[in-house]
Design a protein around this motif. Structure first.
Motif, short mmCIF file in Angstrom:
data_model
loop_
_atom_site.label_atom_id
_atom_site.label_comp_id
_atom_site.label_asym_id
_atom_site.label_seq_id
_atom_site.Cartn_x
_atom_site.Cartn_y
_atom_site.Cartn_z
N UNK A 174 0.99 -1.29 -0.01
CA UNK A 174 -0.07 -0.07 -0.13
C UNK A 174 0.88 1.30 -0.10
N UNK A 175 1.91 1.22 0.81
CA UNK A 175 2.86 2.48 0.94
C UNK A 175 3.42 2.74 -0.45
N UNK A 176 3.95 1.64 -0.98
CA UNK A 176 4.75 1.76 -2.30
C UNK A 176 3.75 2.24 -3.45
N UNK A 177 2.63 1.66 -3.56
CA UNK A 177 1.41 2.10 -4.35
C UNK A 177 1.19 3.72 -4.04
N UNK A 178 0.89 4.04 -2.93
CA UNK A 178 0.75 5.39 -2.76
C UNK A 178 1.86 6.39 -3.35
N UNK A 179 3.08 5.87 -2.97
CA UNK A 179 4.42 6.75 -3.32
C UNK A 179 4.44 6.56 -4.93
N UNK A 180 3.84 5.64 -5.54
CA UNK A 180 4.15 5.41 -7.13
C UNK A 180 2.83 5.73 -7.75
N UNK A 181 1.99 6.26 -7.07
CA UNK A 181 0.65 6.45 -7.54
C UNK A 181 0.48 7.37 -8.84
N UNK A 182 0.01 7.03 -9.71
CA UNK A 182 -0.06 7.73 -11.17
C UNK A 182 1.03 7.30 -12.26
N UNK A 183 1.96 6.41 -11.84
CA UNK A 183 3.10 5.98 -12.63
C UNK A 183 2.26 4.42 -13.17
N UNK A 184 2.68 4.12 -14.47
CA UNK A 184 2.07 2.84 -15.16
C UNK A 184 2.30 1.69 -14.11
N UNK A 185 1.12 1.00 -14.02
CA UNK A 185 1.45 -0.15 -13.50
C UNK A 185 0.87 -0.42 -12.09
N UNK B 215 -2.95 -1.42 -12.01
CA UNK B 215 -2.96 -2.64 -12.10
C UNK B 215 -2.57 -3.68 -11.05
N UNK B 216 -1.35 -3.09 -10.31
CA UNK B 216 -0.76 -3.90 -9.03
C UNK B 216 -1.78 -3.75 -7.84
N UNK B 217 -2.54 -2.75 -7.71
CA UNK B 217 -3.80 -2.58 -6.97
C UNK B 217 -4.86 -3.40 -7.22
N UNK B 218 -5.28 -3.54 -8.32
CA UNK B 218 -6.29 -4.26 -8.82
C UNK B 218 -6.15 -5.88 -8.46
N UNK B 219 -4.85 -6.12 -8.81
CA UNK B 219 -4.33 -7.66 -8.63
C UNK B 219 -4.41 -7.76 -7.17
N UNK B 220 -3.82 -7.05 -6.24
CA UNK B 220 -3.56 -7.39 -4.90
C UNK B 220 -4.94 -7.41 -4.14
N UNK B 221 -5.93 -6.34 -4.75
CA UNK B 221 -7.06 -6.44 -3.86
C UNK B 221 -8.06 -7.72 -4.29
N UNK B 222 -7.77 -8.18 -5.46
CA UNK B 222 -8.46 -9.45 -5.87
C UNK B 222 -7.98 -10.49 -5.19
N UNK B 223 -6.52 -10.71 -5.07
CA UNK B 223 -5.81 -11.62 -4.09
C UNK B 223 -6.32 -11.92 -2.84
N UNK B 224 -6.34 -10.59 -2.24
CA UNK B 224 -6.76 -10.69 -0.60
C UNK B 224 -8.14 -10.92 -0.68
N UNK B 225 -9.07 -10.34 -1.58
CA UNK B 225 -10.48 -10.93 -1.47
C UNK B 225 -10.68 -12.28 -1.70
#
Length: 141
Positions: A111-122, A125-135
């Motif tokens: 989550x911290x990495x995604x927030x730091x990289x928000x707006x960058x390519x990928x 997609x990484x957020x969607x994949x992680x959320x699907x896996x957790x769910x």
């Protein structure tokens, strides 16, 4: 106190989600805070499982023999991979009672990495994949 770092200047801040269960902000933008909540809930669930539940197979009639503990460890490894591409180090097997903590650490690091990289390519997609896996894991545990 939040465990999430302050936003970096020049990086867009994800908007607040429109509901506690929705994966997106009111404008439809995916929100890393939704992943953080899902990770915390799942980690807490794992921390409260008994030894017999952790050792129990996900599919008692299946041939794969995957236990709840093994499924949680596999999830924490996947979350670490999503957060550390391409230099991911495999999350060690610290035993079934550590799985909840491993999910929390790897998931919230992501989550911290995604927030730091928000707006960058990928990032989305990484957020969607992680959320699907957790769910997916949450539905099985």
């Amino acid at each position: 106190m939040s465990s999430l770092p302050d936003r970096q200047p020049g990086k867009p801040t994800p908007a607040a989600p429109n509901s506690a269960s929705g994966p997106a902000a009111a404008d439809g933008t995916p929100d890393p805070a939704v992943l953080a909540r899902a990770v915390r809930r799942l980690a807490d669930r794992y921390r409260h499982l008994s030894e017999s539940r952790l050792r129990a197979r996900i599919d008692p009639d299946g041939d794969d023999g995957v236990t709840r503990a093994a499924l949680g460890l596999a999830l924490s490894r996947r979350l670490a991979e999503l957060g550390d591409k391409p230099a991911a180090v495999e999350v060690p097997d610290l035993g079934m009672f550590a799985v909840g903590d491993q999910i929390a650490v790897t998931g919230l690091d992501l989550v911290r990495g995604l927030q730091a990289a928000w707006g960058e390519p990928g990032a989305e997609g990484a957020l969607a994949e992680a959320l699907a896996a957790v769910r997916e894991v949450a539905a099985l545990v």
